[in-house]
Design an enzyme around this catalytic site. Structure first.
Site, PDB file in Angstrom:
ATOM      1  N   GLY A  63       0.834  -1.198   0.000  1.00 54.93           N
ATOM      2  CA  GLY A  63       0.000   0.000   0.000  1.00 54.93           C
ATOM      3  C   GLY A  63       0.864   1.242   0.000  1.00 54.93           C
ATOM      4  O   GLY A  63       2.061   1.181   0.336  1.00 54.93           O
ATOM      5  N   CYS A 103       5.471  -5.929   1.495  1.00 50.95           N
ATOM      6  CA  CYS A 103       5.804  -4.500   1.462  1.00 50.95           C
ATOM      7  C   CYS A 103       5.196  -3.784   2.680  1.00 50.95           C
ATOM      8  O   CYS A 103       5.630  -3.993   3.802  1.00 50.95           O
ATOM      9  CB  CYS A 103       5.351  -3.877   0.142  1.00 50.95           C
ATOM     10  SG  CYS A 103       6.174  -2.309  -0.234  1.00 50.95           S
ATOM     11  N   TYR A 104       4.151  -2.964   2.492  1.00 52.06           N
ATOM     12  CA  TYR A 104       3.494  -2.319   3.636  1.00 52.06           C
ATOM     13  C   TYR A 104       3.013  -3.365   4.636  1.00 52.06           C
ATOM     14  O   TYR A 104       3.073  -3.161   5.858  1.00 52.06           O
ATOM     15  CB  TYR A 104       2.318  -1.474   3.139  1.00 52.06           C
ATOM     16  CG  TYR A 104       1.542  -0.772   4.232  1.00 52.06           C
ATOM     17  CD1 TYR A 104       1.949   0.472   4.708  1.00 52.06           C
ATOM     18  CD2 TYR A 104       0.401  -1.353   4.786  1.00 52.06           C
ATOM     19  CE1 TYR A 104       1.238   1.109   5.718  1.00 52.06           C
ATOM     20  CE2 TYR A 104      -0.313  -0.721   5.791  1.00 52.06           C
ATOM     21  CZ  TYR A 104       0.103   0.517   6.248  1.00 52.06           C
ATOM     22  OH  TYR A 104      -0.603   1.143   7.249  1.00 52.06           O
ATOM     23  N   HIS A 159       7.881  -7.481  -3.900  1.00 54.02           N
ATOM     24  CA  HIS A 159       6.590  -7.958  -4.403  1.00 54.02           C
ATOM     25  C   HIS A 159       6.757  -9.266  -5.167  1.00 54.02           C
ATOM     26  O   HIS A 159       7.151  -9.260  -6.340  1.00 54.02           O
ATOM     27  CB  HIS A 159       5.955  -6.900  -5.319  1.00 54.02           C
ATOM     28  CG  HIS A 159       5.479  -5.686  -4.593  1.00 54.02           C
ATOM     29  ND1 HIS A 159       4.216  -5.590  -4.055  1.00 54.02           N
ATOM     30  CD2 HIS A 159       6.106  -4.515  -4.294  1.00 54.02           C
ATOM     31  CE1 HIS A 159       4.077  -4.414  -3.469  1.00 54.02           C
ATOM     32  NE2 HIS A 159       5.208  -3.745  -3.593  1.00 54.02           N
ATOM     33  N   GLU A 198       4.433 -11.104  -6.282  1.00 54.86           N
ATOM     34  CA  GLU A 198       3.299 -11.323  -7.178  1.00 54.86           C
ATOM     35  C   GLU A 198       3.511 -10.771  -8.584  1.00 54.86           C
ATOM     36  O   GLU A 198       2.778 -11.133  -9.522  1.00 54.86           O
ATOM     37  CB  GLU A 198       2.018 -10.721  -6.586  1.00 54.86           C
ATOM     38  CG  GLU A 198       1.981  -9.201  -6.499  1.00 54.86           C
ATOM     39  CD  GLU A 198       2.597  -8.617  -5.233  1.00 54.86           C
ATOM     40  OE1 GLU A 198       2.238  -7.492  -4.864  1.00 54.86           O
ATOM     41  OE2 GLU A 198       3.450  -9.292  -4.621  1.00 54.86           O
ATOM     42  N   SER A 211     -24.940  -9.032 -24.155  1.00 53.72           N
ATOM     43  CA  SER A 211     -24.217  -8.097 -25.025  1.00 53.72           C
ATOM     44  C   SER A 211     -23.452  -8.800 -26.141  1.00 53.72           C
ATOM     45  O   SER A 211     -23.062  -8.176 -27.122  1.00 53.72           O
ATOM     46  CB  SER A 211     -23.220  -7.287 -24.193  1.00 53.72           C
ATOM     47  OG  SER A 211     -22.155  -8.118 -23.747  1.00 53.72           O
ATOM     48  N   GLY A 212     -23.215 -10.101 -25.972  1.00 54.88           N
ATOM     49  CA  GLY A 212     -22.396 -10.827 -26.944  1.00 54.88           C
ATOM     50  C   GLY A 212     -20.952 -10.941 -26.521  1.00 54.88           C
ATOM     51  O   GLY A 212     -20.175 -11.675 -27.136  1.00 54.88           O
ATOM     52  N   GLY A 213     -20.561 -10.219 -25.460  1.00 54.37           N
ATOM     53  CA  GLY A 213     -19.206 -10.332 -24.930  1.00 54.37           C
ATOM     54  C   GLY A 213     -19.028 -11.628 -24.166  1.00 54.37           C
ATOM     55  O   GLY A 213     -20.002 -12.332 -23.869  1.00 54.37           O
ATOM     56  N   VAL A 214     -17.790 -11.928 -23.810  1.00 58.40           N
ATOM     57  CA  VAL A 214     -17.511 -13.222 -23.178  1.00 58.40           C
ATOM     58  C   VAL A 214     -18.169 -13.337 -21.808  1.00 58.40           C
ATOM     59  O   VAL A 214     -18.609 -14.430 -21.421  1.00 58.40           O
ATOM     60  CB  VAL A 214     -15.986 -13.467 -23.090  1.00 58.40           C
ATOM     61  CG1 VAL A 214     -15.311 -12.496 -22.131  1.00 58.40           C
ATOM     62  CG2 VAL A 214     -15.682 -14.905 -22.685  1.00 58.40           C
ATOM     63  N   ASP A 215     -18.303 -12.233 -21.068  1.00 61.39           N
ATOM     64  CA  ASP A 215     -18.880 -12.301 -19.716  1.00 61.39           C
ATOM     65  C   ASP A 215     -20.366 -12.654 -19.753  1.00 61.39           C
ATOM     66  O   ASP A 215     -20.805 -13.626 -19.125  1.00 61.39           O
ATOM     67  CB  ASP A 215     -18.688 -10.969 -18.977  1.00 61.39           C
ATOM     68  CG  ASP A 215     -17.231 -10.571 -18.858  1.00 61.39           C
ATOM     69  OD1 ASP A 215     -16.370 -11.464 -18.963  1.00 61.39           O
ATOM     70  OD2 ASP A 215     -16.956  -9.382 -18.677  1.00 61.39           O
ATOM     71  N   SER A 216     -21.138 -11.859 -20.488  1.00 54.07           N
ATOM     72  CA  SER A 216     -22.589 -12.120 -20.518  1.00 54.07           C
ATOM     73  C   SER A 216     -22.895 -13.418 -21.267  1.00 54.07           C
ATOM     74  O   SER A 216     -23.850 -14.128 -20.927  1.00 54.07           O
ATOM     75  CB  SER A 216     -23.346 -10.945 -21.149  1.00 54.07           C
ATOM     76  OG  SER A 216     -23.049 -10.815 -22.519  1.00 54.07           O
ATOM     77  N   SER A 217     -22.080 -13.751 -22.271  1.00 56.48           N
ATOM     78  CA  SER A 217     -22.301 -15.002 -23.010  1.00 56.48           C
ATOM     79  C   SER A 217     -22.052 -16.213 -22.123  1.00 56.48           C
ATOM     80  O   SER A 217     -22.830 -17.178 -22.129  1.00 56.48           O
ATOM     81  CB  SER A 217     -21.390 -15.055 -24.236  1.00 56.48           C
ATOM     82  OG  SER A 217     -21.662 -14.002 -25.130  1.00 56.48           O
ATOM     83  N   LYS A 223     -11.409 -12.149 -15.258  1.00 55.17           N
ATOM     84  CA  LYS A 223     -11.700 -12.290 -16.687  1.00 55.17           C
ATOM     85  C   LYS A 223     -11.124 -13.579 -17.268  1.00 55.17           C
ATOM     86  O   LYS A 223     -11.812 -14.292 -18.007  1.00 55.17           O
ATOM     87  CB  LYS A 223     -11.132 -11.087 -17.444  1.00 55.17           C
ATOM     88  CG  LYS A 223     -11.531 -11.005 -18.903  1.00 55.17           C
ATOM     89  CD  LYS A 223     -12.906 -10.405 -19.027  1.00 55.17           C
ATOM     90  CE  LYS A 223     -13.255 -10.061 -20.452  1.00 55.17           C
ATOM     91  NZ  LYS A 223     -14.532  -9.347 -20.550  1.00 55.17           N
TER      92      LYS A 223
END
Length: 533
Positions: free
Chosen positions: A58, A85-86, A180, A182, A234-240, A389
């Site tokens: 942070g 870190c923090y 870090h 990550e 919408s046709g995007g990967v999320d809503s599909s 995603k």
């Protein structure tokens, strides 16, 4: 019961990366604000779900008045704890060690010297790494000055600028890293996280997308019962992906609504209806709202105003059609494709760099979270809101969505409307859609579609002189922008072959009306954004 690692967010820009690194080990990770309630944490610990806690980095200093502090009892729990870190400075300070401002800041790469004793200790976070002196990524101007004699911490690693680069109490299973692990810049970062999650926390690698689908299908069925669910598609990967998941769970109880605002890619509305309604027999109600959106945007050129108008018109269209459907179909539930990153962005920790105070996160217009009004009188379900995603794409493959949907590049909610800079007209939308179609077609033909994160064309609100045949032309330039990225937080311009760029340019100029010039955007993010508006 799903085992998990809890990540407390103290405002680091890398918090999501920690969660993603852990999930790639097939271990569930959960991000919560630094002030997450101790009672809920204790409950998860008592029922065996919680296996470890990570304190993120942070921007604050531990000695600032505005320093972010978690509940002190968390730091005394009988459970493995890792501070980054923090987070390390918070642990050191809590156990009586001194944290001070350094005379020499340390940003970027540093060579880490791991103590031999720690390297050979199977209880250490550095146990048997592939290298004993990895290059790590530092980002700090405070440091742990000395370890308190009252604490049982041992210094396990150092750098040329930081004598206390890592600390650990292997008996209590408390660890601190000033760097870090990550980020991809840190060598052996994955191995360090693996050691903590698998060797120290003893997590089972049992969380995957197959388990997720089974669990969510059961949850959806239990929640919905025999009622109907409405989903804005919408046709995007999320809503599909959400549509396929819901259809697997409740079949014909799912009703999708596709609002065609006229700003989709070329042929996409027809392809969407073909795929969902005809090929997979999912109930989709098509709403033609193209004229409504174009009329509302007439004369508008300011980017944020465009986004707000499109968001407003979408809500108006959705409200109108949803109320009709609610009466006709007796729908009780509304499904949204909200992702975990949306929740973190909207509810996460943001720190003002000038004051050090926590500030509310601003949500970009036409965003998933908060996009629909609260008075629609539906019960909300968000089955994807624990996924990132890339995990949604994994779910999509498990559900056997068509590959062209899974591979689809990110596409903004306002669509091509924000790729026509300045005022929008039907002709300009067609111009940018035709150019975009050529670009994607040539990228696929070259076998490079999956090599870029996103590719787009933007139509500029200026004209330039050209010569076509024996005639002088005065037409618009098209900007071509292709970027590579892992998460869209940062992006670099894609080094596409000159021959491919030449082919794209020739086709656009020859085949698209009102265009006589193509330029290639070679700006990274930052300083630029991926989209032009």
């Amino acid at each position: 019961m799903v085992e998990k690692i809890l990540i407390l967010d103290f405002g680091s820009q890398y918090t999501e990366l920690i969660a993603k690194r852990i999930r790639k080990l097939k271990v569930y990770s959960e991000v919560r604000s630094f002030d997450h309630g101790i009672e809920e944490i204790k409950k998860d610990l008592e029922n065996g779900a919680l296996k470890g806690v990570i304190l993120s980095g942070g921007p604050n200093s531990i000695y600032d008045e505005e320093a972010l502090m978690c509940h002190p009892d968390i730091l005394e729990l009988d459970i493995p704890i890792l501070g980054i870190c923090y987070g390390m400075q918070l642990l050191a300070n809590h156990h009586g060690s001194e944290v001070a401002r350094s005379n020499k800041r340390e940003y970027g790469r540093a060579d880490l010297a791991i103590n031999q004793e720690s390297f050979n200790d199977d209880k250490s976070i550095f146990y048997k790494l592939s290298k004993a002196s990895p290059s790590v990524w530092m980002s700090h101007c405070d440091y742990v000055n000395e370890i308190s004699a009252k604490s049982s911490f041992a210094i396990s690693a150092s750098t040329s600028n930081t004598a206390v680069a890592a600390i650990e109490d292997t008996e209590k299973k408390i660890y601190g890293l000033q760097f870090h692990p990550e980020v991809t810049h840190t060598e052996m970062g994955d191995e360090i996280i693996n050691n903590f999650v698998l060797n120290i926390c003893k997590c089972e690698q049992s969380w995957d997308m197959h388990c997720f689908i089974e669990s969510e299908v059961n949850k959806i069925r239990d929640t919905v019962g025999n009622k109907k669910v409405l989903l804005a598609l919408s046709g995007g990967v999320d809503s599909s992906t959400l549509a396929f998941l819901l259809h697997k769970a409740i079949g014909d109880q799912l009703i999708c609504m596709f609002i065609d605002h006229g700003f989709m890619r070329k042929n996409e509305p027809e392809e969407l209806m073909q795929t969902f309604a005809d090929d997979f027999h999912i109930n989709v109600k098509y709403v033609d709202a193209k004229k409504q959106f174009l009329d509302a945007l007439s004369g508008v050129s300011e980017p944020e105003q465009k986004r707000k108008i499109i968001g407003r018109e979408f809500i108006t269209s959705f409200e109108t059609e949803a109320e009709k459907l609610k009466l006709e179909e007796k729908i009780e539930f509304l499904a949204q494709g909200t992702l975990y990153s949306d929740l973190i962005e909207s509810a996460g920790v943001r720190i003002d760099p000038k004051t050090g105070k926590r500030v509310a996160a601003s949500i970009k217009s036409h965003h998933n979270v908060g996009g629909l009004p609260e008075d629609l009188s539906f019960k909300l379900i968000e089955p994807l809101n624990t996924l990132f995603k890339d995990e949604v794409r994994e779910v999509a493959r498990e559900l056997e969505l068509p590959e062209h949907i899974i591979r689809r590049h990110p596409f903004p909610g306002p669509g091509l409307a924000i790729r026509v800079l300045g005022e929008i007209t039907e002709t300009k939308i067609k111009t940018v859609a035709d150019a975009d179609y050529i670009v994607r077609e040539e990228l696929e033909r070259a076998g490079m579609y999956d090599d870029v994160w996103q590719i787009l064309t933007a139509l500029l609100p200026v004209k330039s002189v050209g010569v076509m045949g024996d005639k002088r032309t005065y037409a618009h330039p098209i900007v071509l922008r292709a970027v590579t990225s892992e998460d869209a937080m940062t992006a670099d311009w894609a080094k596409l072959p000159y021959d491919l760029l030449g082919t794209i340019s020739n086709r656009i100029v020859n085949e698209v009306e009102e265009v006589n010039r193509v330029v290639y955007d070679i700006t990274s993010k930052p300083p630029a954004t991926i989209e032009w508006e």
